[in-house]
Design an enzyme around this catalytic site. Structure first.
Site, PDB file in Angstrom:
ATOM      1  N   CYS A 178       1.476  24.301  10.229  1.00 13.36           N
ATOM      2  CA  CYS A 178       1.369  23.413   9.076  1.00 13.36           C
ATOM      3  C   CYS A 178       1.424  24.220   7.784  1.00 13.36           C
ATOM      4  CB  CYS A 178       0.063  22.640   9.133  1.00 13.36           C
ATOM      5  SG  CYS A 178       0.111  21.268  10.286  1.00 13.36           S
ATOM      6  N   ASP A 225     -10.831  22.121   8.205  1.00 11.36           N
ATOM      7  CA  ASP A 225     -10.031  21.085   8.876  1.00 11.36           C
ATOM      8  C   ASP A 225     -10.576  19.679   8.629  1.00 11.36           C
ATOM      9  OD1 ASP A 225      -8.297  22.972   9.800  1.00 11.36           O
ATOM     10  OD2 ASP A 225      -8.991  22.951  11.870  1.00 11.36           O
ATOM     11  N   ARG A 276       0.487  16.434  16.634  1.00 14.07           N
ATOM     12  CA  ARG A 276       0.218  17.833  16.993  1.00 14.07           C
ATOM     13  C   ARG A 276      -1.227  18.015  17.451  1.00 14.07           C
ATOM     14  NH1 ARG A 276       2.721  22.136  12.958  1.00 14.07           N
ATOM     15  NH2 ARG A 276       1.653  23.341  14.548  1.00 14.07           N
TER      16      ARG A 276
HETATM   17  C1  UD1 Z   1      -7.623  28.452  12.838  1.00 10.48           C
HETATM   18  C2  UD1 Z   1      -7.425  27.021  13.255  1.00 10.48           C
HETATM   19  C3  UD1 Z   1      -7.287  26.124  12.043  1.00 10.48           C
HETATM   20  C4  UD1 Z   1      -8.483  26.311  11.121  1.00 10.48           C
HETATM   21  C5  UD1 Z   1      -8.683  27.790  10.785  1.00 10.48           C
HETATM   22  C6  UD1 Z   1      -9.952  28.048   9.985  1.00 10.48           C
HETATM   23  C7  UD1 Z   1      -6.267  27.177  15.373  1.00 10.48           C
HETATM   24  C8  UD1 Z   1      -5.018  26.928  16.158  1.00 10.48           C
HETATM   25  N1  UD1 Z   1      -6.229  26.923  14.059  1.00 10.48           N
HETATM   26  O1  UD1 Z   1      -6.455  28.835  12.116  1.00 10.48           O
HETATM   27  O2  UD1 Z   1      -7.219  24.774  12.497  1.00 10.48           O
HETATM   28  O3  UD1 Z   1      -8.259  25.604   9.921  1.00 10.48           O
HETATM   29  O4  UD1 Z   1      -8.782  28.564  12.003  1.00 10.48           O
HETATM   30  O5  UD1 Z   1     -11.062  27.584  10.662  1.00 10.48           O
HETATM   31  O6  UD1 Z   1      -7.298  27.536  15.933  1.00 10.48           O
HETATM   32  N2  UD1 Z   1      -5.745  35.213   6.958  1.00 10.48           N
HETATM   33  C9  UD1 Z   1      -5.222  36.360   6.413  1.00 10.48           C
HETATM   34  N3  UD1 Z   1      -4.644  37.268   7.256  1.00 10.48           N
HETATM   35  C10 UD1 Z   1      -4.570  37.069   8.601  1.00 10.48           C
HETATM   36  C11 UD1 Z   1      -5.110  35.885   9.140  1.00 10.48           C
HETATM   37  C12 UD1 Z   1      -5.692  34.978   8.295  1.00 10.48           C
HETATM   38  O7  UD1 Z   1      -5.274  36.581   5.212  1.00 10.48           O
HETATM   39  O8  UD1 Z   1      -4.037  37.936   9.322  1.00 10.48           O
HETATM   40  C13 UD1 Z   1      -6.351  34.208   6.051  1.00 10.48           C
HETATM   41  C14 UD1 Z   1      -5.543  32.902   6.087  1.00 10.48           C
HETATM   42  O9  UD1 Z   1      -4.476  32.948   5.189  1.00 10.48           O
HETATM   43  C15 UD1 Z   1      -6.574  31.900   5.677  1.00 10.48           C
HETATM   44  C16 UD1 Z   1      -7.874  32.464   6.288  1.00 10.48           C
HETATM   45  O10 UD1 Z   1      -7.611  33.831   6.552  1.00 10.48           O
HETATM   46  O11 UD1 Z   1      -6.702  31.862   4.276  1.00 10.48           O
HETATM   47  C17 UD1 Z   1      -8.312  31.753   7.554  1.00 10.48           C
HETATM   48  O12 UD1 Z   1      -7.367  31.919   8.547  1.00 10.48           O
HETATM   49  P1  UD1 Z   1      -7.735  32.008  10.094  1.00 10.48           P
HETATM   50  O13 UD1 Z   1      -9.219  32.018  10.290  1.00 10.48           O
HETATM   51  O14 UD1 Z   1      -6.959  33.134  10.685  1.00 10.48           O
HETATM   52  O15 UD1 Z   1      -7.165  30.627  10.626  1.00 10.48           O
HETATM   53  P2  UD1 Z   1      -6.144  30.366  11.785  1.00 10.48           P
HETATM   54  O16 UD1 Z   1      -6.501  31.192  12.972  1.00 10.48           O
HETATM   55  O17 UD1 Z   1      -4.760  30.405  11.262  1.00 10.48           O
END
Ligand code: UD1
Length: 440
Positions: free
Chosen positions: A125, A326, A419
């Site tokens: 998304c 979320d 989804r």
């Molecule tokens: C997961 C969930 C999503 C939820 C989110 C936060 C799944 C499939 N999705 O997403 O529904 O909204 O956790 O609870 O489980 N970030 C970085 N670098 C990285 C990784 C993340 O800067 O390598 C930042 C992202 O841009 C964002 C924040 O960290 O601003 C949170 O991301 P993250 O906790 O990784 O979320 P997801 O795993 O993508």
């Protein structure tokens, strides 16, 4: 189970009816996806139960099959049998990877199992910047060699080795990827400032049942520390595991009840994981009751007078156990028809206010203050309109708005909603809503 949603393109509803009844909460998308990915680490057959029937899971199933796993589904029982004895393919097909961000957790699983992975940058998304630097950081610390170009990531490791990894931010996906790669690494890995979300604990629980050696203490929420003692791949074995209920789907229906009014019981609801959400709903004037009647983990929400629901001034999203990002847009939809003013600060994802435009078209009074904050002033009622879903949770929130609006609301492009919600119309219809899928 084949749901009516399968070929539907829109959802149409007539608002203004209170919700009444019981809804059973589906298995968790965000818990199921990494557990499916983890199954290819295990050279045996795993049986997963309570797997939600949603398109993101279908996408992950295709990805697992592309690696050599053999899947067998019994959809009516939400059961998935995964035989991962022959995992050979390290290249993941771009069409599935680009469709779903959580395909990225297959990196850790494939590195752990066959020592190599080639993958396009993941999709998902569009809710602001979603880099994967922390994923790559965790895998590199474990000894993976990583090469990236504009479109693809190639990672390999002759041997992964346990390491001390301290995340600057507790990313959910990066924590999962690191755990998956560390399970069969040589030696011990310590992850500090790991994500504390229940989906992390569920992944560790699944892996431990399958023979991994992961320590995740009772004080995990405070410490954020995970210790993984690497085991030989041959020590991992098949297991039967039930996916935990979906706290975000449960929260969506709590906000639907708050916006539309009525009395709703959620069956199989993860009440303890929803504490911050239930606290907020009570502050807004809803009544919450939880009981473990017949072991069904019921959560009840009652809104006797929807007109008395009020905004509480300020709410911000944050990592677990704080209010989840979320559920930010379900709250936003609900706030549009609650008395008074609310400022919401979104601290996890930038640009997660894509539904504001649609809500304003329905008559909401919302002002975007900056990238992180919106101000909502409650109005008496929204007016039904044709609106467009642009991402998963925002799409479901437009359904909430439609239930609280006067007249007919049509939500288009519900592929996003599908989804994550296996049958949002069936669930809400069961609560007495006047709502239908539209096929065109
Ligand atoms: C997961 C969930 C999503 C939820 C989110 C936060 C799944 C499939 N999705 O997403 O529904 O909204 O956790 O609870 O489980 N970030 C970085 N670098 C990285 C990784 C993340 O800067 O390598 C930042 C992202 O841009 C964002 C924040 O960290 O601003 C949170 O991301 P993250 O906790 O990784 O979320 P997801 O795993 O993508």
């Amino acid at each position: 189970m084949a749901y009516d949603s399968e070929n539907a393109s829109s959802i149409c509803m007539e608002g203004g009816k209170q919700l009444e009844g019981t809804v059973r909460i589906q298995g968790s998308k965000n818990a199921a996806l990494p557990v499916l990915a983890a199954s290819i680490l295990i050279p045996d057959t795993c049986i997963l139960k309570n797997v939600p029937c949603i398109t993101d899971i279908g996408c992950m199933e295709n990805l697992l099959e592309s690696t050599g796993a053999v899947l067998e589904k019994r959809e009516e029982a939400h059961t998935l049998r995964i035989n991962a004895v022959n995992i050979k393919e390290y290249r993941l097909p771009a069409k599935y990877v680009s469709a779903m961000r959580s395909s990225v957790v297959l990196m850790g699983a494939l590195l752990g199992r066959i020592g190599e992975v080639l993958v396009d940058y993941p999709g998902g998304c569009v809710i602001g910047k979603r880099p994967i630097d922390l994923h790559l950081y965790g895998l590199e610390k474990l000894g993976a060699q990583i090469f990236t170009d504009k479109n693809r990531i190639h990672a390999y490791a002759d041997e992964l080795k346990g390491a001390q990894i301290s995340f600057p931010f507790p990313s959910v996906g990066a924590t999962q990827n690191t755990i998956l790669a560390a399970v069969t690494a040589y030696g011990t890995t310590v992850i500090k400032n790991a994500a504390r979300e229940p989906e992390i604990t569920a992944l560790c629980d699944f892996l431990n049942k399958a023979g991994a050696n992961i320590e995740i203490g009772h004080d995990f929420i405070e410490t954020g520390k995970i210790v993984i003692h690497g085991v030989e791949i041959s020590r991992l074995h098949g297991v039967t595991y039930e996916i935990i209920p979906d706290r975000i789907v449960a929260g969506t229906y709590l906000f639907a009840a708050l916006a539309a009014g009525g009395r709703v019981a959620l069956e199989n609801a993860p009440a303890t994981q929803l504490r911050s959400v239930c606290d907020l709903i009570e502050r807004m004037g809803g009544r919450i009751d939880s009981d473990k009647e017949n072991e069904k983990n019921r959560l009840l929400v009652c809104v006797d007078e929807p007109v008395n629901i009020r905004n509480v001034g300020f709410v911000e999203t944050d990592v677990y156990p704080a209010f989840p990002t979320d559920l930010q847009s379900p709250l936003l939809a609900c706030a549009c028809v609650s008395k008074g003013e609310l400022v919401i600060r979104e601290r996890i994802f930038s640009s997660r206010f894509r539904i504001v435009e649609e809500l304003v078209r329905m008559g909401a009074d919302i002002e975007i203050l900056d990238e992180e904050r919106v101000r909502v002033r409650g109005v008496e009622q929204l007016a039904g309109r044709t609106v467009i879903a642009r991402e998963l949770r925002g799409g479901a929130s437009l359904v909430i708005a439609g239930l609280a609006a006067s007249g007919i609301t049509t939500v288009k492009d519900i592929c996003y909603i599908k989804r994550g919600y296996q049958d949002i119309v069936g669930d809400l219809k069961g609560l007495g809503a006047r709502i239908e899928y539209v096929y065109s």
